[in-house]
Scaffold this motif. Structure first.
Motif, PDB file in Angstrom:
ATOM      1  N   ASP A 153     -29.721  40.491 -45.507  1.00  0.00           N
ATOM      2  CA  ASP A 153     -28.468  40.764 -44.793  1.00  0.00           C
ATOM      3  C   ASP A 153     -28.736  41.055 -43.318  1.00  0.00           C
ATOM      4  OD1 ASP A 153     -26.954  40.354 -47.001  1.00  0.00           O
ATOM      5  OD2 ASP A 153     -26.608  42.476 -47.450  1.00  0.00           O
ATOM      6  N   VAL A 154     -29.806  41.798 -43.041  1.00  0.00           N
ATOM      7  CA  VAL A 154     -30.156  42.087 -41.651  1.00  0.00           C
ATOM      8  C   VAL A 154     -30.503  40.794 -40.912  1.00  0.00           C
ATOM      9  CG1 VAL A 154     -31.761  43.275 -40.134  1.00  0.00           C
ATOM     10  CG2 VAL A 154     -30.901  44.432 -42.171  1.00  0.00           C
ATOM     11  N   TYR A 155     -31.283  39.926 -41.566  1.00  0.00           N
ATOM     12  CA  TYR A 155     -31.624  38.638 -40.952  1.00  0.00           C
ATOM     13  C   TYR A 155     -30.365  37.828 -40.633  1.00  0.00           C
ATOM     14  CZ  TYR A 155     -36.570  39.250 -42.183  1.00  0.00           C
ATOM     15  OH  TYR A 155     -37.869  39.699 -42.277  1.00  0.00           O
ATOM     16  N   GLN A 156     -29.429  37.791 -41.589  1.00  0.00           N
ATOM     17  CA  GLN A 156     -28.209  37.013 -41.389  1.00  0.00           C
ATOM     18  C   GLN A 156     -27.384  37.572 -40.238  1.00  0.00           C
ATOM     19  OE1 GLN A 156     -25.822  36.601 -44.923  1.00  0.00           O
ATOM     20  NE2 GLN A 156     -24.134  35.605 -43.857  1.00  0.00           N
ATOM     21  N   PHE A 158     -28.510  39.349 -37.749  1.00  0.00           N
ATOM     22  CA  PHE A 158     -29.239  39.107 -36.506  1.00  0.00           C
ATOM     23  C   PHE A 158     -29.004  37.667 -36.030  1.00  0.00           C
ATOM     24  CE2 PHE A 158     -33.060  37.553 -34.321  1.00  0.00           C
ATOM     25  CZ  PHE A 158     -33.128  38.440 -33.260  1.00  0.00           C
ATOM     26  N   ASP A 159     -29.002  36.716 -36.941  1.00  0.00           N
ATOM     27  CA  ASP A 159     -28.758  35.321 -36.566  1.00  0.00           C
ATOM     28  C   ASP A 159     -27.389  35.146 -35.929  1.00  0.00           C
ATOM     29  OD1 ASP A 159     -31.226  34.557 -37.463  1.00  0.00           O
ATOM     30  OD2 ASP A 159     -30.529  33.964 -39.468  1.00  0.00           O
ATOM     31  N   GLU A 160     -26.420  35.939 -36.366  1.00  0.00           N
ATOM     32  CA  GLU A 160     -25.061  35.827 -35.821  1.00  0.00           C
ATOM     33  C   GLU A 160     -24.938  36.499 -34.457  1.00  0.00           C
ATOM     34  OE1 GLU A 160     -22.710  37.623 -38.815  1.00  0.00           O
ATOM     35  OE2 GLU A 160     -22.944  35.975 -40.279  1.00  0.00           O
ATOM     36  N   MET A 161     -25.828  37.472 -34.160  1.00  0.00           N
ATOM     37  CA  MET A 161     -25.692  38.264 -32.933  1.00  0.00           C
ATOM     38  C   MET A 161     -26.661  37.836 -31.830  1.00  0.00           C
ATOM     39  SD  MET A 161     -25.219  42.136 -34.431  1.00  0.00           S
ATOM     40  CE  MET A 161     -23.832  42.572 -35.464  1.00  0.00           C
ATOM     41  N   LYS A 162     -27.773  37.211 -32.192  1.00  0.00           N
ATOM     42  CA  LYS A 162     -28.798  36.924 -31.188  1.00  0.00           C
ATOM     43  C   LYS A 162     -28.329  35.851 -30.212  1.00  0.00           C
ATOM     44  CE  LYS A 162     -31.149  33.490 -34.078  1.00  0.00           C
ATOM     45  NZ  LYS A 162     -32.350  33.171 -34.867  1.00  0.00           N
ATOM     46  N   ALA A 163     -28.933  35.878 -29.041  1.00  0.00           N
ATOM     47  CA  ALA A 163     -28.643  34.881 -28.013  1.00  0.00           C
ATOM     48  C   ALA A 163     -29.970  34.299 -27.517  1.00  0.00           C
ATOM     49  CB  ALA A 163     -27.889  35.512 -26.856  1.00  0.00           C
ATOM     50  N   PRO A 164     -30.078  32.958 -27.347  1.00  0.00           N
ATOM     51  CA  PRO A 164     -31.337  32.346 -26.900  1.00  0.00           C
ATOM     52  C   PRO A 164     -31.727  32.840 -25.498  1.00  0.00           C
ATOM     53  CG  PRO A 164     -29.833  30.702 -27.781  1.00  0.00           C
ATOM     54  CD  PRO A 164     -29.051  31.964 -27.622  1.00  0.00           C
ATOM     55  N   SER A 165     -33.016  33.014 -25.296  1.00  0.00           N
ATOM     56  CA  SER A 165     -33.518  33.426 -23.982  1.00  0.00           C
ATOM     57  C   SER A 165     -34.936  32.906 -23.817  1.00  0.00           C
ATOM     58  CB  SER A 165     -33.486  34.947 -23.843  1.00  0.00           C
ATOM     59  OG  SER A 165     -34.078  35.367 -22.636  1.00  0.00           O
ATOM     60  N   ALA A 181     -24.714  48.292 -35.894  1.00  0.00           N
ATOM     61  CA  ALA A 181     -24.930  46.856 -35.793  1.00  0.00           C
ATOM     62  C   ALA A 181     -26.244  46.489 -36.454  1.00  0.00           C
ATOM     63  CB  ALA A 181     -24.933  46.426 -34.330  1.00  0.00           C
ATOM     64  N   MET A 182     -26.210  45.451 -37.269  1.00  0.00           N
ATOM     65  CA  MET A 182     -27.395  44.924 -37.962  1.00  0.00           C
ATOM     66  C   MET A 182     -28.070  45.970 -38.847  1.00  0.00           C
ATOM     67  SD  MET A 182     -29.090  42.445 -35.071  1.00  0.00           S
ATOM     68  CE  MET A 182     -28.919  43.588 -33.717  1.00  0.00           C
ATOM     69  N   THR A 183     -27.328  46.941 -39.301  1.00  0.00           N
ATOM     70  CA  THR A 183     -27.869  47.976 -40.191  1.00  0.00           C
ATOM     71  C   THR A 183     -27.126  47.927 -41.517  1.00  0.00           C
ATOM     72  OG1 THR A 183     -28.399  49.396 -38.319  1.00  0.00           O
ATOM     73  CG2 THR A 183     -28.320  50.428 -40.493  1.00  0.00           C
ATOM     74  N   VAL A 184     -27.836  47.916 -42.626  1.00  0.00           N
ATOM     75  CA  VAL A 184     -27.222  47.919 -43.949  1.00  0.00           C
ATOM     76  C   VAL A 184     -27.841  49.038 -44.769  1.00  0.00           C
ATOM     77  CG1 VAL A 184     -26.633  45.464 -43.948  1.00  0.00           C
ATOM     78  CG2 VAL A 184     -28.864  46.190 -44.767  1.00  0.00           C
ATOM     79  N   PHE A 185     -27.103  49.523 -45.737  1.00  0.00           N
ATOM     80  CA  PHE A 185     -27.614  50.599 -46.591  1.00  0.00           C
ATOM     81  C   PHE A 185     -27.111  50.397 -48.008  1.00  0.00           C
ATOM     82  CE2 PHE A 185     -23.524  52.132 -45.206  1.00  0.00           C
ATOM     83  CZ  PHE A 185     -23.013  52.780 -46.307  1.00  0.00           C
ATOM     84  N   SER A 213     -39.964  35.663 -32.103  1.00  0.00           N
ATOM     85  CA  SER A 213     -39.885  34.976 -33.400  1.00  0.00           C
ATOM     86  C   SER A 213     -38.421  34.819 -33.825  1.00  0.00           C
ATOM     87  CB  SER A 213     -40.656  35.764 -34.456  1.00  0.00           C
ATOM     88  OG  SER A 213     -40.148  37.079 -34.548  1.00  0.00           O
ATOM     89  N   GLU A 214     -38.241  34.074 -34.938  1.00  0.00           N
ATOM     90  CA  GLU A 214     -36.883  33.835 -35.443  1.00  0.00           C
ATOM     91  C   GLU A 214     -36.206  35.142 -35.857  1.00  0.00           C
ATOM     92  OE1 GLU A 214     -34.838  31.225 -35.909  1.00  0.00           O
ATOM     93  OE2 GLU A 214     -36.188  29.937 -34.761  1.00  0.00           O
ATOM     94  N   HIS A 215     -36.976  36.057 -36.363  1.00  0.00           N
ATOM     95  CA  HIS A 215     -36.405  37.318 -36.853  1.00  0.00           C
ATOM     96  C   HIS A 215     -37.213  38.485 -36.311  1.00  0.00           C
ATOM     97  CE1 HIS A 215     -34.939  34.697 -40.328  1.00  0.00           C
ATOM     98  NE2 HIS A 215     -33.866  35.029 -39.617  1.00  0.00           N
ATOM     99  N   PRO A 216     -36.604  39.630 -36.109  1.00  0.00           N
ATOM    100  CA  PRO A 216     -37.327  40.820 -35.652  1.00  0.00           C
ATOM    101  C   PRO A 216     -38.074  41.482 -36.796  1.00  0.00           C
ATOM    102  CG  PRO A 216     -35.043  41.367 -36.009  1.00  0.00           C
ATOM    103  CD  PRO A 216     -35.161  39.895 -36.303  1.00  0.00           C
TER     104      PRO A 216
END
Length: 502
Positions: A153-156, A158-165, A181-185, A213-216
């Motif tokens: 869920d965190v990966y998903q 993050f994919d929706e929020m990240k911006a290329p740089s 943001a990007m936190t699940v429990f 990388s693709e994911h943090p």
């Protein structure tokens, strides 16, 4: 006759009075029932409101616990230095222990772990004697396996929020400063005990620091939830026995709230004994309800007594009026209106149930009425009506449909012989002397007989055929009966007619 009407009306009035009393007591019962239901409804509504309030407070406290855990984890992971450590190559020594060790001692986590962008465990720490140091890696790996869906869920997110740089990605600053943001429990069982598990990315607080990388890197931490964890909430709200429990161990009769479990079905719940204001409401309202009931009961008895008195006064008049609307006021027989309804009903069913109609006209009544007055005429009519009614009895209905005109509706067709015998009896009864203040007076009668459906299939047809037969009896000298089924001529030659009663 007046005595019979009076007796009948007294019975009807008595029934009305009884119904009034029953109605009044029914009103009192309905009032008591309505008040009881109202109090019950108010009590149930109060219970519902109380339960809703408790659910809201417990849900708020569950979210508070989760928010505190998220904030505690963010105090560790939201660090530019920790983020830079994740950017180091795999063969370089990362200083996670140095950056996390002191902070862990101040946070409630029993286990804290970090996985890299390929979901490999790169750091694990436990406390509260959860596991021996040599087993902490295995312990943390089991936690990562348990929380794999949360990591995804965190990966998903993050994919929706990240911006290329450049050659990587950055996270916009408004997401960085959003604690959730990007936190699940999730509340789920880990190593047989209930834990609050939180997963969130390790990000820098500086928005221009990119992720290569693709994911943090993801941190996954767990806080144990013992039975007394929410006891403070229970004492503040005033609830009893607020404990977490596995879903399959839920007890009947308790109020419960499912604990969030990420995107998976709930694995645990909080349950407690709901407060019940309903009992307090019933206890407080009982004295007032008893006083109100006594007032209503006394008032209703007074009203019922007065109304019963009025009904007793009006009952005779009302009943007499209804009776007279469908009966002859002199003879107490059915009148033309009621008789028309009866014969119409009989004619509609004459194919299945044939009937016989006798039309009777008194002979020599008009001269007696003119000579001796209406008083004598009324005495004759009353006596004749009484005789006819006794003769017909339960086999039919006698009606007075005009001044000296009567009709008899027999319930069925009894056959020619029996009908002729009855008609002859009516003729004889009409001829018997009648005692009056003016001496003994006598009349006769002429009768016409028609059978349905043989002589007609509708009420007008049957009545017309009976009238024709009755007028033929008149032309033959009266004091006789004629069947409509016989050949009836319009002359007065008696030799042509064989059906008169003699």
């Amino acid at each position: 006759m007046a005595a019979n009407i009076e007796k009948e009306n007294r019975g009807h009035t008595a029934r009305l009075v009884r119904n009034v009393w029953l109605g009044c007591f029914a009103f009192v019962a309905a009032f008591v029932g309505a008040v009881y239901l109202t109090v019950q409804f108010a009590g149930e509504a109060a219970n519902d409101i109380s339960t809703t309030r408790e659910l809201q407070l417990v849900a708020f406290d569950v979210q508070r616990v989760a928010d505190n855990a998220i904030a505690a984890q963010q105090r560790i992971v939201k660090s530019d230095q920790l983020f830079l450590e994740t950017k180091k190559p795999l063969n370089d020594a990362r200083e996670f222990d140095k950056l996390i060790g002191l902070k862990m001692a101040r946070e409630p986590f029993s286990v804290f772990s970090i996985i890299d962008d390929e979901s490999n465990l790169v750091y694990a720490e436990t406390q509260f004697s959860v596991s021996a140091p040599k087993d902490r890696i295995k312990y943390a790996q089991r936690l990562i396996t348990t929380a794999n869906d949360l990591v995804q869920d965190v990966y998903q997110t993050f994919d929706e929020m990240k911006a290329p740089s450049q050659d990587g990605y950055v996270v916009p600053s408004h997401f960085l400063y959003d604690e959730k943001a990007m936190t699940v429990f999730a509340f789920r069982y880990f190593d047989g005990k209930l834990h609050l598990i939180v997963a969130q990315p390790i990000l820098a607080m500086t928005s221009y620091m990119r992720i290569d990388s693709e994911h943090p890197f993801i941190s996954v931490a767990a806080i144990p939830i013992p039975n007394l964890y929410f006891s403070q909430t229970a004492s503040q709200i005033g609830m009893q026995n607020l404990y977490p429990a596995a879903l399959q161990d839920a007890e009947m009769g308790k109020t419960s709230l499912l604990l969030p479990n990420g995107n998976l079905p709930a694995a645990a719940l909080l349950e407690w004994d709901a407060t019940s204001p309903k009992l307090t409401i019933l206890q407080d309202a009982t004295p007032y309800l008893i006083a109100l009931l006594l007032i209503i009961l006394i008032s209703t008895i007074l009203v019922a007594t007065k109304f019963a008195s009025v009904l007793t006064t009006l009952g005779l008049v009302n009943r007499r009026n209804r009776f007279m609307a469908r009966h002859c006021g002199l003879t107490n027989l059915a009148n033309r209106s009621k008789f028309d309804e009866m014969i119409d009903k009989a004619a509609k069913n004459c194919h299945a149930k044939p009937f016989t109609l006798l039309t009777i006209d008194l002979d020599k009544f008009k001269p007696l009425n003119d000579n001796f007055g209406h008083a004598a005429g009324d005495m004759i009519l009353v006596e004749i009506a009484k005789r006819y009614q006794e003769a017909v009895g339960e086999f039919g209905t006698v009606a007075r449909v005009g001044g000296d005109e009567f009709m008899v509706l027999l319930k069925q067709n009894f056959g020619r012989n029996i009908t002729q015998q009855l008609a002859q009896e009516l003729v004889d009864l009409s001829s018997w002397p009648i005692s009056t203040p003016y001496g003994e007076l006598s009349v006769g009668c002429s009768i016409g007989i028609a059978n349905a459906p043989k002589d007609g299939r509708t009420a007008p047809d049957v009545m017309r055929r009976a009238d024709e037969a009755m007028y033929h009896s008149k032309r033959q000298g009266g004091s006789r009966a004629t069947f409509a089924e016989d050949r009836v001529t319009h002359d007065d030659a008696p030799a042509e007619f064989q059906s008169h009663a003699s």
